[in-house]
Design an enzyme around this catalytic site. Structure first.
Site, PDB file in Angstrom:
ATOM      1  N   ILE A   6       0.841  -1.207   0.000  1.00 34.11           N
ATOM      2  CA  ILE A   6       0.000   0.000   0.000  1.00 34.11           C
ATOM      3  C   ILE A   6       0.874   1.255   0.000  1.00 34.11           C
ATOM      4  O   ILE A   6       0.599   2.224  -0.711  1.00 34.11           O
ATOM      5  CB  ILE A   6      -0.984  -0.021   1.195  1.00 34.11           C
ATOM      6  CG1 ILE A   6      -1.899  -1.251   1.087  1.00 34.11           C
ATOM      7  CG2 ILE A   6      -1.814   1.259   1.248  1.00 34.11           C
ATOM      8  CD1 ILE A   6      -2.746  -1.541   2.321  1.00 34.11           C
TER       9      ILE A   6
ATOM     10  N   ASP B 140      11.167   2.702   6.364  1.00 40.20           N
ATOM     11  CA  ASP B 140      10.791   1.293   6.500  1.00 40.20           C
ATOM     12  C   ASP B 140      12.044   0.569   7.009  1.00 40.20           C
ATOM     13  O   ASP B 140      13.140   0.802   6.498  1.00 40.20           O
ATOM     14  CB  ASP B 140      10.369   0.714   5.130  1.00 40.20           C
ATOM     15  CG  ASP B 140       9.594  -0.603   5.244  1.00 40.20           C
ATOM     16  OD1 ASP B 140       8.449  -0.658   4.771  1.00 40.20           O
ATOM     17  OD2 ASP B 140      10.146  -1.575   5.819  1.00 40.20           O
TER      18      ASP B 140
ATOM     19  N   ARG C 263      -3.691   0.981  10.818  1.00 38.78           N
ATOM     20  CA  ARG C 263      -4.375   0.493  12.010  1.00 38.78           C
ATOM     21  C   ARG C 263      -4.391   1.636  13.021  1.00 38.78           C
ATOM     22  O   ARG C 263      -3.399   2.365  13.171  1.00 38.78           O
ATOM     23  CB  ARG C 263      -3.647  -0.710  12.625  1.00 38.78           C
ATOM     24  CG  ARG C 263      -3.834  -2.024  11.870  1.00 38.78           C
ATOM     25  CD  ARG C 263      -5.266  -2.567  11.991  1.00 38.78           C
ATOM     26  NE  ARG C 263      -5.443  -3.830  11.283  1.00 38.78           N
ATOM     27  CZ  ARG C 263      -5.864  -3.958  10.031  1.00 38.78           C
ATOM     28  NH1 ARG C 263      -6.161  -2.878   9.313  1.00 38.78           N
ATOM     29  NH2 ARG C 263      -6.012  -5.143   9.486  1.00 38.78           N
TER      30      ARG C 263
ATOM     31  N   ASP D 195      -8.930   6.512   8.699  1.00 40.81           N
ATOM     32  CA  ASP D 195      -9.899   5.469   8.357  1.00 40.81           C
ATOM     33  C   ASP D 195      -9.977   4.440   9.480  1.00 40.81           C
ATOM     34  O   ASP D 195     -10.787   3.517   9.427  1.00 40.81           O
ATOM     35  CB  ASP D 195      -9.486   4.782   7.040  1.00 40.81           C
ATOM     36  CG  ASP D 195     -10.545   3.791   6.553  1.00 40.81           C
ATOM     37  OD1 ASP D 195     -11.725   4.189   6.507  1.00 40.81           O
ATOM     38  OD2 ASP D 195     -10.194   2.641   6.237  1.00 40.81           O
TER      39      ASP D 195
ATOM     40  N   GLU E  37     -11.603   1.390  17.698  1.00 42.05           N
ATOM     41  CA  GLU E  37     -12.700   1.283  16.722  1.00 42.05           C
ATOM     42  C   GLU E  37     -13.590   0.053  16.917  1.00 42.05           C
ATOM     43  O   GLU E  37     -14.753   0.060  16.521  1.00 42.05           O
ATOM     44  CB  GLU E  37     -12.150   1.281  15.283  1.00 42.05           C
ATOM     45  CG  GLU E  37     -11.394   0.013  14.903  1.00 42.05           C
ATOM     46  CD  GLU E  37     -10.893   0.045  13.460  1.00 42.05           C
ATOM     47  OE1 GLU E  37     -10.277   1.049  13.068  1.00 42.05           O
ATOM     48  OE2 GLU E  37     -11.116  -0.938  12.734  1.00 42.05           O
TER      49      GLU E  37
ATOM     50  N   HIS F 192     -13.274   2.683   8.643  1.00 43.42           N
ATOM     51  CA  HIS F 192     -12.537   1.508   8.133  1.00 43.42           C
ATOM     52  C   HIS F 192     -13.149   1.022   6.811  1.00 43.42           C
ATOM     53  O   HIS F 192     -13.578  -0.133   6.692  1.00 43.42           O
ATOM     54  CB  HIS F 192     -12.516   0.385   9.170  1.00 43.42           C
ATOM     55  CG  HIS F 192     -11.281  -0.466   9.049  1.00 43.42           C
ATOM     56  ND1 HIS F 192     -10.532  -0.856  10.136  1.00 43.42           N
ATOM     57  CD2 HIS F 192     -10.659  -0.986   7.967  1.00 43.42           C
ATOM     58  CE1 HIS F 192      -9.517  -1.598   9.730  1.00 43.42           C
ATOM     59  NE2 HIS F 192      -9.575  -1.686   8.406  1.00 43.42           N
TER      60      HIS F 192
HETATM   61  P1  NAD Z   1       2.792  -4.933   3.526  1.00 41.20           P
HETATM   62  O1  NAD Z   1       3.127  -6.100   4.392  1.00 41.20           O
HETATM   63  O2  NAD Z   1       2.870  -5.086   2.052  1.00 41.20           O
HETATM   64  O3  NAD Z   1       3.690  -3.680   3.950  1.00 41.20           O
HETATM   65  C1  NAD Z   1       3.926  -3.296   5.266  1.00 41.20           C
HETATM   66  C2  NAD Z   1       5.257  -2.568   5.289  1.00 41.20           C
HETATM   67  O4  NAD Z   1       5.454  -2.085   6.632  1.00 41.20           O
HETATM   68  C3  NAD Z   1       6.456  -3.462   4.949  1.00 41.20           C
HETATM   69  O5  NAD Z   1       7.258  -2.869   3.939  1.00 41.20           O
HETATM   70  C4  NAD Z   1       7.199  -3.586   6.270  1.00 41.20           C
HETATM   71  O6  NAD Z   1       8.601  -3.706   6.108  1.00 41.20           O
HETATM   72  C5  NAD Z   1       6.828  -2.264   6.925  1.00 41.20           C
HETATM   73  N1  NAD Z   1       7.090  -2.258   8.354  1.00 41.20           N
HETATM   74  C6  NAD Z   1       7.175  -3.327   9.198  1.00 41.20           C
HETATM   75  N2  NAD Z   1       7.544  -2.914  10.417  1.00 41.20           N
HETATM   76  C7  NAD Z   1       7.683  -1.572  10.348  1.00 41.20           C
HETATM   77  C8  NAD Z   1       8.079  -0.574  11.275  1.00 41.20           C
HETATM   78  N3  NAD Z   1       8.420  -0.913  12.540  1.00 41.20           N
HETATM   79  N4  NAD Z   1       8.134   0.697  10.868  1.00 41.20           N
HETATM   80  C9  NAD Z   1       7.806   1.036   9.594  1.00 41.20           C
HETATM   81  N5  NAD Z   1       7.454   0.139   8.649  1.00 41.20           N
HETATM   82  C10 NAD Z   1       7.387  -1.147   9.036  1.00 41.20           C
HETATM   83  O7  NAD Z   1       1.334  -4.489   3.979  1.00 41.20           O
HETATM   84  P2  NAD Z   1       0.298  -3.615   3.139  1.00 41.20           P
HETATM   85  O8  NAD Z   1      -0.521  -4.521   2.284  1.00 41.20           O
HETATM   86  O9  NAD Z   1       0.989  -2.463   2.525  1.00 41.20           O
HETATM   87  O10 NAD Z   1      -0.670  -3.123   4.313  1.00 41.20           O
HETATM   88  C11 NAD Z   1      -0.205  -2.240   5.319  1.00 41.20           C
HETATM   89  C12 NAD Z   1      -1.214  -2.190   6.452  1.00 41.20           C
HETATM   90  O11 NAD Z   1      -2.412  -1.562   5.994  1.00 41.20           O
HETATM   91  C13 NAD Z   1      -1.693  -3.586   6.923  1.00 41.20           C
HETATM   92  O12 NAD Z   1      -0.827  -4.118   7.903  1.00 41.20           O
HETATM   93  C14 NAD Z   1      -3.059  -3.300   7.487  1.00 41.20           C
HETATM   94  O13 NAD Z   1      -2.936  -3.067   8.877  1.00 41.20           O
HETATM   95  C15 NAD Z   1      -3.489  -2.002   6.803  1.00 41.20           C
HETATM   96  N6  NAD Z   1      -4.666  -2.174   5.931  1.00 41.20           N
HETATM   97  C16 NAD Z   1      -5.749  -1.381   6.151  1.00 41.20           C
HETATM   98  C17 NAD Z   1      -6.868  -1.492   5.327  1.00 41.20           C
HETATM   99  C18 NAD Z   1      -8.095  -0.618   5.504  1.00 41.20           C
HETATM  100  O14 NAD Z   1      -9.174  -0.940   4.987  1.00 41.20           O
HETATM  101  N7  NAD Z   1      -7.999   0.514   6.190  1.00 41.20           N
HETATM  102  C19 NAD Z   1      -6.873  -2.442   4.307  1.00 41.20           C
HETATM  103  C20 NAD Z   1      -5.731  -3.229   4.109  1.00 41.20           C
HETATM  104  C21 NAD Z   1      -4.638  -3.086   4.927  1.00 41.20           C
END
Ligand code: NAD
Length: 330
Positions: free
Chosen positions: A156, A175, A236, A260, A265, A297
């Site tokens: 994302i 990251d 989150r 969001d 929540e 959300h």
């Molecule tokens: P992803 O696993 O592809 O990417 C997460 C990134 O965060 C990775 O590059 C990882 O290295 C990095 N990360 C890990 N620990 C970290 C830290 N301590 N500091 C900074 N970065 C760190 O996940 P994604 O698909 O990009 O999703 C990200 C988050 O979005 C999910 O974990 C989920 O909680 C949230 N999400 C929310 C919705 C929504 O509807 N609002 C939908 C999907 C996902």
């Protein structure tokens, strides 16, 4: 016949899963209540449970699931911070998820939040709906030339960085596992966390919720930020210490926030509480700020994402039933 209990479901879940299930034929029961320690008893007779972001899969719930004969927990989402994975492993319960269903859906919602906040679209909408075309107080900001800080550059975060770059924003990233080749190709720069907070005009959060990221936006980090910076959170709620954010908003130490997700929540989101008294003073205070925008959300809620979630979740179940290797095992 493989039986699955679906928890915390809404009409859009049922619609997407009924359609996807036409080619699988699993026996699915849809419950509108959440899975938690008070409802886990309803899992009796099911082979698997399918849960979402606010179901509470604690060790107590896992123990009930296991004694009820459940073998598989299907997360119809990417995040898994609401599952006690250690307890699941101990109870021999497999956990699968949908790692990516549409990163574009979430990033695009983040951008919608950002533009709505910075261009005051909700206020403008309410005015024009009452035939008020006065634009006093609706002054926004160009995104062009501003700096976006992307916290977490996974699927994302990548989409978000690339969209914001399209606006002509400078992109900074943080990251612990940087994708340097991607950043170099796109002209983005990885910086340390402190620099990200200091230099961002828009801070956008895309890491999972872990012990390291919990309350990463807190009293101290907010103090590093520019007074007119805005925070976007589609990740989150627990990433932000909301009380500290309220304090910063109240004292004009931060320019605004579009969220969001909210750390508490689970008690509120996905429900119509418009006729009840809000019991959460922090959420109530947040809702009073003109420079705060909250959606419940819904970043994942697109037809593309719902259809992908349903397909991947049921494929995960099929692979489990057929004893295949589980590529989406948590
Ligand atoms: P992803 O696993 O592809 O990417 C997460 C990134 O965060 C990775 O590059 C990882 O290295 C990095 N990360 C890990 N620990 C970290 C830290 N301590 N500091 C900074 N970065 C760190 O996940 P994604 O698909 O990009 O999703 C990200 C988050 O979005 C999910 O974990 C989920 O909680 C949230 N999400 C929310 C919705 C929504 O509807 N609002 C939908 C999907 C996902």
């Amino acid at each position: 016949m493989v039986k699955v209990a679906f928890y915390d479901t809404r009409s859009y879940d049922k619609e997407a899963f009924c359609k996807a299930n036409e080619k699988f034929g699993f026996a699915i029961d849809y419950f509108d209540f959440k899975l938690d320690s008070t409802t886990a008893i309803t899992s009796k007779g099911y082979d698997a449970v399918c849960v979402f972001v606010n179901d509470e899969i604690s060790s107590e719930v896992i123990s009930t699931l296991a004694s009820n004969g459940v073998k598989l927990i299907i997360l119809r989402c990417a995040g898994f911070n609401n599952v006690d994975l250690h307890a699941a492993a101990e109870a021999n319960l497999t956990v699968v998820r949908v790692p990516a269903y549409s990163p574009h859906a979430v990033a695009e919602h983040g951008v919608a939040l950002l533009l709505s906040l910075t261009r005051r679209i909700p206020q403008a909408y309410l005015r024009t709906k009452t035939i008020n075309f006065n634009i006093e107080g609706l002054t926004g900001r160009d995104l062009y030339g501003l700096t976006a800080g992307v916290f977490g550059t996974g699927r994302i975060g990548h989409c978000m960085a690339e969209i914001l770059s399209g606006f002509g924003m400078k992109i900074l990233c943080y990251d612990p596992f940087p994708n340097k080749a991607w950043a170099e190709e796109k002209g983005f720069t990885y910086v340390d966390k402190e620099t990200l907070f200091r230099e961002s005009d828009v801070l956008t959060l895309h890491s999972p919720l872990t012990p390291e990221t919990k309350h990463v936006v807190n009293e101290e980090s907010l103090k590093l930020m520019k007074n007119d910076a805005v925070i976007i959170n589609t990740s989150r709620g627990g990433l932000i210490h909301t009380k500290a954010l309220v304090h910063a908003l109240k004292h004009k130490e931060i320019g605004g926030a579009a969220l969001d997700v909210y750390e508490e929540e689970a008690s509120f989101f996905f429900k119509d509480l418009s006729a009840t008294v809000i019991t959460d003073d922090v959420l109530a205070r947040m809702l009073t700020f003109p420079n705060v925008l909250i959606t419940g959300h819904q970043a994942f809620l697109t037809t593309t994402a719902l259809s992908n979630i349903a397909d991947v979740s049921l494929n995960n179940l099929k692979d489990f039933v057929e004893g295949k290797e589980l590529k989406n095992k948590v």
